[in-house]
Design a protein around this motif. Sequence first.
Motif, short mmCIF file in Angstrom:
data_model
loop_
_atom_site.label_atom_id
_atom_site.label_comp_id
_atom_site.label_asym_id
_atom_site.label_seq_id
_atom_site.Cartn_x
_atom_site.Cartn_y
_atom_site.Cartn_z
N ASN A 109 -8.89 -11.84 7.84
CA ASN A 109 -10.01 -12.05 8.75
C ASN A 109 -10.27 -10.77 9.54
O ASN A 109 -9.36 -10.21 10.15
CB ASN A 109 -9.69 -13.20 9.71
CG ASN A 109 -10.89 -13.75 10.45
OD1 ASN A 109 -12.03 -13.40 10.17
ND2 ASN A 109 -10.63 -14.62 11.41
N LEU A 110 -11.51 -10.31 9.54
CA LEU A 110 -11.93 -9.19 10.37
C LEU A 110 -12.56 -9.80 11.61
O LEU A 110 -13.48 -10.61 11.51
CB LEU A 110 -12.95 -8.32 9.64
CG LEU A 110 -13.56 -7.17 10.43
CD1 LEU A 110 -12.50 -6.15 10.84
CD2 LEU A 110 -14.67 -6.50 9.62
N VAL A 111 -12.04 -9.44 12.79
CA VAL A 111 -12.50 -10.06 14.03
C VAL A 111 -12.98 -8.99 15.01
O VAL A 111 -12.52 -7.86 14.97
CB VAL A 111 -11.40 -10.92 14.70
CG1 VAL A 111 -10.95 -12.04 13.77
CG2 VAL A 111 -10.21 -10.09 15.14
N VAL A 112 -13.91 -9.39 15.87
CA VAL A 112 -14.30 -8.58 17.01
C VAL A 112 -13.90 -9.39 18.24
O VAL A 112 -14.20 -10.58 18.33
CB VAL A 112 -15.82 -8.29 17.04
CG1 VAL A 112 -16.19 -7.49 18.28
CG2 VAL A 112 -16.24 -7.56 15.79
N LYS A 113 -13.18 -8.74 19.14
CA LYS A 113 -12.70 -9.43 20.33
C LYS A 113 -12.68 -8.47 21.50
O LYS A 113 -12.89 -7.27 21.34
CB LYS A 113 -11.31 -10.00 20.08
CG LYS A 113 -10.26 -8.95 19.74
CD LYS A 113 -8.94 -9.60 19.39
CE LYS A 113 -7.87 -8.54 19.15
NZ LYS A 113 -6.57 -9.13 18.93
N ASP A 114 -12.41 -9.02 22.69
CA ASP A 114 -12.26 -8.22 23.89
C ASP A 114 -10.78 -7.85 23.99
O ASP A 114 -9.93 -8.73 24.11
CB ASP A 114 -12.70 -9.00 25.11
CG ASP A 114 -12.68 -8.20 26.39
OD1 ASP A 114 -12.22 -7.03 26.38
OD2 ASP A 114 -13.12 -8.72 27.42
N ALA A 115 -10.47 -6.56 23.95
CA ALA A 115 -9.07 -6.11 24.02
C ALA A 115 -8.42 -6.52 25.33
O ALA A 115 -7.20 -6.64 25.41
CB ALA A 115 -8.99 -4.60 23.84
N ALA A 116 -9.22 -6.76 26.37
CA ALA A 116 -8.68 -7.14 27.67
C ALA A 116 -8.50 -8.65 27.82
O ALA A 116 -7.96 -9.11 28.82
CB ALA A 116 -9.61 -6.63 28.78
N ASP A 117 -8.93 -9.43 26.84
CA ASP A 117 -8.83 -10.89 26.91
C ASP A 117 -7.38 -11.33 26.66
O ASP A 117 -6.77 -10.91 25.68
CB ASP A 117 -9.76 -11.53 25.87
CG ASP A 117 -9.94 -13.03 26.06
OD1 ASP A 117 -9.05 -13.68 26.63
OD2 ASP A 117 -10.98 -13.54 25.63
N ALA A 118 -6.85 -12.17 27.52
CA ALA A 118 -5.46 -12.64 27.40
C ALA A 118 -5.29 -13.58 26.21
O ALA A 118 -4.18 -13.71 25.67
CB ALA A 118 -5.03 -13.34 28.68
N ASN A 119 -6.35 -14.23 25.77
CA ASN A 119 -6.28 -15.12 24.61
C ASN A 119 -6.59 -14.30 23.35
O ASN A 119 -7.73 -13.94 23.11
CB ASN A 119 -7.28 -16.27 24.76
CG ASN A 119 -7.24 -17.23 23.58
OD1 ASN A 119 -6.57 -17.00 22.58
ND2 ASN A 119 -7.98 -18.31 23.69
#
Length: 165
Positions: free
Chosen positions: A130-140
């Motif tokens: 899976n290729l994902v885009v996320k917030d690196a600062a998000d704890a989840n």
Amino acid sequence: MKSFRRICCFCFLLPHFIVPSDAIDTLALNETLADGKTIISSGGTFELGFYSPDTSSKNRYLGIWYKQVSPVVVVWIANRDVPVNGTNGLLKVTDQAKLTIFNGEGTTIWSTNSTRLVQKPVAQLLDSGNLVVKDAADANPENYLWQSFDHPTDTIIYCLGLCFL
């Protein structure tokens, strides 16, 4: 036909076949992935980069494939309807938290559809494929802004007995 578009996992790989890797599995804000470069999932299972379907084609696609399988088995393609002509494609994580493919003229030819703005967007290739885009600062760590598993192709991914639909 829809069942072929779902990405399912079935246990064919044993844990001792997984080799930890120091490879880079992320692409941070405003970093680019140029044609000829790749990112590899942390366990070394999958690789992401530009490829051509055969040696005679000038069309280039951003895809994910099994790293240790020969011949190459591509499991996901981003720009399947709009190829890059030549080896000048770039993938970039933009400040709008979107993955964007640019051609050699700087024109956007493909982009994700993330709608949330975040401070530190990052793209990561997971060992699930899976290729994902996320917030690196998000704890989840599973709070994805966008993921390739929501846009499946016609390939079934076999991995550690987990099913990703």
